[in-house]
Design a protein around this motif. Structure first.
Motif, PDB file in Angstrom:
ATOM      1  N   ALA A  71      -2.275  -3.433  14.307  1.00 21.72           N
ATOM      2  CA  ALA A  71      -2.497  -3.885  13.220  1.00 21.72           C
ATOM      3  C   ALA A  71      -3.823  -4.512  12.980  1.00 21.72           C
ATOM      4  N   ALA A  72      -4.706  -4.477  14.057  1.00 22.20           N
ATOM      5  CA  ALA A  72      -5.864  -5.092  14.119  1.00 22.20           C
ATOM      6  C   ALA A  72      -6.907  -4.150  13.465  1.00 22.20           C
ATOM      7  N   ALA A  73      -6.349  -2.788  13.067  1.00 27.70           N
ATOM      8  CA  ALA A  73      -7.336  -1.634  12.340  1.00 27.70           C
ATOM      9  C   ALA A  73      -7.480  -2.334  11.090  1.00 27.70           C
ATOM     10  N   PRO A  74      -8.340  -1.804  10.305  1.00 29.40           N
ATOM     11  CA  PRO A  74      -8.758  -2.157   8.605  1.00 29.40           C
ATOM     12  C   PRO A  74      -7.333  -1.524   8.182  1.00 29.40           C
ATOM     13  N   ALA A  75      -6.983  -2.336   7.178  1.00 29.67           N
ATOM     14  CA  ALA A  75      -5.737  -2.103   6.289  1.00 29.67           C
ATOM     15  C   ALA A  75      -5.600  -0.746   5.747  1.00 29.67           C
ATOM     16  N   GLN A  76      -6.757  -0.194   5.356  1.00 29.04           N
ATOM     17  CA  GLN A  76      -6.653   1.012   4.834  1.00 29.04           C
ATOM     18  C   GLN A  76      -6.236   2.361   5.918  1.00 29.04           C
ATOM     19  N   GLU A  77      -6.941   2.058   6.962  1.00 33.32           N
ATOM     20  CA  GLU A  77      -6.979   2.834   8.054  1.00 33.32           C
ATOM     21  C   GLU A  77      -5.495   2.851   8.751  1.00 33.32           C
ATOM     22  N   THR A  78      -4.829   1.844   8.750  1.00 35.79           N
ATOM     23  CA  THR A  78      -3.528   1.587   9.208  1.00 35.79           C
ATOM     24  C   THR A  78      -2.671   2.452   8.146  1.00 35.79           C
ATOM     25  N   ALA A  79      -2.837   2.220   6.855  1.00 35.02           N
ATOM     26  CA  ALA A  79      -2.035   2.804   5.806  1.00 35.02           C
ATOM     27  C   ALA A  79      -2.046   4.256   6.024  1.00 35.02           C
ATOM     28  N   GLU A  80      -3.137   4.966   6.120  1.00 39.65           N
ATOM     29  CA  GLU A  80      -3.281   6.177   6.138  1.00 39.65           C
ATOM     30  C   GLU A  80      -2.275   6.574   7.665  1.00 39.65           C
ATOM     31  N   LEU A  81      -2.345   5.874   8.727  1.00 36.94           N
ATOM     32  CA  LEU A  81      -1.771   6.341   9.724  1.00 36.94           C
ATOM     33  C   LEU A  81      -0.294   6.409   9.422  1.00 36.94           C
ATOM     34  N   ILE A  82       0.271   5.119   8.966  1.00 32.81           N
ATOM     35  CA  ILE A  82       1.698   5.418   8.419  1.00 32.81           C
ATOM     36  C   ILE A  82       2.034   6.248   7.524  1.00 32.81           C
TER      37      ILE A  82
ATOM     38  N   LEU B 250       0.986  -1.077  -0.082  1.00 32.11           N
ATOM     39  CA  LEU B 250      -0.122  -0.021   0.059  1.00 32.11           C
ATOM     40  C   LEU B 250       0.925   1.147  -0.080  1.00 32.11           C
ATOM     41  N   LEU B 251       2.182   1.311   0.755  1.00 32.94           N
ATOM     42  CA  LEU B 251       2.973   2.410   0.829  1.00 32.94           C
ATOM     43  C   LEU B 251       3.540   2.554  -0.391  1.00 32.94           C
ATOM     44  N   ARG B 252       3.755   1.540  -1.127  1.00 30.24           N
ATOM     45  CA  ARG B 252       4.504   1.531  -2.620  1.00 30.24           C
ATOM     46  C   ARG B 252       3.671   2.109  -3.611  1.00 30.24           C
ATOM     47  N   GLU B 253       2.370   1.687  -3.573  1.00 26.19           N
ATOM     48  CA  GLU B 253       1.414   1.982  -4.430  1.00 26.19           C
ATOM     49  C   GLU B 253       1.230   3.723  -4.210  1.00 26.19           C
ATOM     50  N   ARG B 254       1.251   4.132  -3.028  1.00 26.77           N
ATOM     51  CA  ARG B 254       0.748   5.576  -2.694  1.00 26.77           C
ATOM     52  C   ARG B 254       2.183   6.588  -3.223  1.00 26.77           C
ATOM     53  N   LEU B 255       3.236   6.001  -2.822  1.00 26.48           N
ATOM     54  CA  LEU B 255       4.458   6.834  -3.311  1.00 26.48           C
ATOM     55  C   LEU B 255       4.599   6.729  -4.793  1.00 26.48           C
ATOM     56  N   GLU B 256       4.547   5.750  -5.498  1.00 28.26           N
ATOM     57  CA  GLU B 256       4.640   5.622  -6.840  1.00 28.26           C
ATOM     58  C   GLU B 256       3.482   6.527  -7.569  1.00 28.26           C
ATOM     59  N   ALA B 257       2.306   6.539  -6.910  1.00 27.99           N
ATOM     60  CA  ALA B 257       1.197   7.529  -7.515  1.00 27.99           C
ATOM     61  C   ALA B 257       1.619   8.809  -7.603  1.00 27.99           C
ATOM     62  N   ALA B 258       2.511   9.470  -6.446  1.00 22.01           N
ATOM     63  CA  ALA B 258       3.128  10.500  -6.070  1.00 22.01           C
ATOM     64  C   ALA B 258       4.312  10.929  -7.030  1.00 22.01           C
ATOM     65  N   GLY B 259       4.665  10.003  -7.992  1.00 23.60           N
ATOM     66  CA  GLY B 259       5.764   9.928  -8.748  1.00 23.60           C
ATOM     67  C   GLY B 259       7.083   9.764  -8.314  1.00 23.60           C
TER      68      GLY B 259
END
Length: 198
Positions: free
Chosen positions: A178-189, A19-28
């Motif tokens: 890590a018990a939180a939903p994956a997208q919620e955890t990704a936002e926090l990260i 998820l982090l890889r996707e977000r960073l690549e989307a930012a170029g």
């Protein structure tokens, strides 16, 4: 930046790294991903040996992980950082500190020194430890490897070791529920990385 994900198997490390890889690549941004042990021919050979091979002593295990890590740093991580890419790694030095240094009782300082020598002192800018109840993480692992088959007592020691690392290295290690939903955890990260994203 150099970001690593840590935690018990089944805690969601690979998902968050992706998820982090996707977000960073989307930012170029250029992003290089790796896993440990692995990422090089030597590392993949070590992976097979330590995760699916015969029983071995704790120091042999620690030394094999350090050897694979040395190769990964020299051949993948350091070159990527030198050319300005972001590096995301699924496990790194903190795995050895938790599993071999603390849970296996080799000593945190001794295992840290071994790994600092092997990696020429390269530490991540930020490490996210994904904390999940050891029983729940075990339930998420379809085919446990040699280390994960050691049972609930060992898994609990590793969980406690990761919590200790988050306390000891607060400037670098961030504990995440890590018990939180994956997208919620990704936002926090991602929020925790804003100071590193330039």
């Amino acid at each position: 930046m150099f970001v690593t994900f840590e935690g018990l198997d089944g805690s969601g490390k690979s998902t968050q790294a992706e998820l982090l890889r996707e977000r960073l690549e989307a930012a170029g941004r250029e992003v290089v991903t790796a896993r440990e042990p692995g990422g090089t021919p030597l590392g993949e050979g070590v992976r097979e040996l330590v995760l699916n091979g015969t029983e071995m002593t704790a120091w042999a295990e620690a030394a094999l992980f350090a050897a694979a890590r040395a190769e990964l740093v020299d051949r993948v991580i350091a070159p990527a950082l030198e050319r300005g890419a972001d590096v995301i790694c699924d496990r790194y030095i903190d795995s050895s500190l938790a599993y071999q240094g603390i849970a296996r009782g080799l000593g945190l300082e001794r295992v840290l020194e071994l790994n600092l020598q092997a990696t020429r002192g390269l530490l991540p800018d930020r490490t996210f430890v994904l904390l999940l109840d050891p029983e729940e993480s075990a339930g998420r692992v379809a085919e446990p490897d040699r280390i994960e088959r050691e049972g609930p007592d060992f898994r609990a020691r590793v969980d406690e070791a990761y919590r200790r690392l988050a306390e000891l290295f607060r400037e670098r290690v961030v504990a995440v529920d890590a018990a939180a939903p994956a997208q919620e955890t990704a936002e926090l990260i991602h929020g925790q990385l804003r100071d590193l994203v330039r």
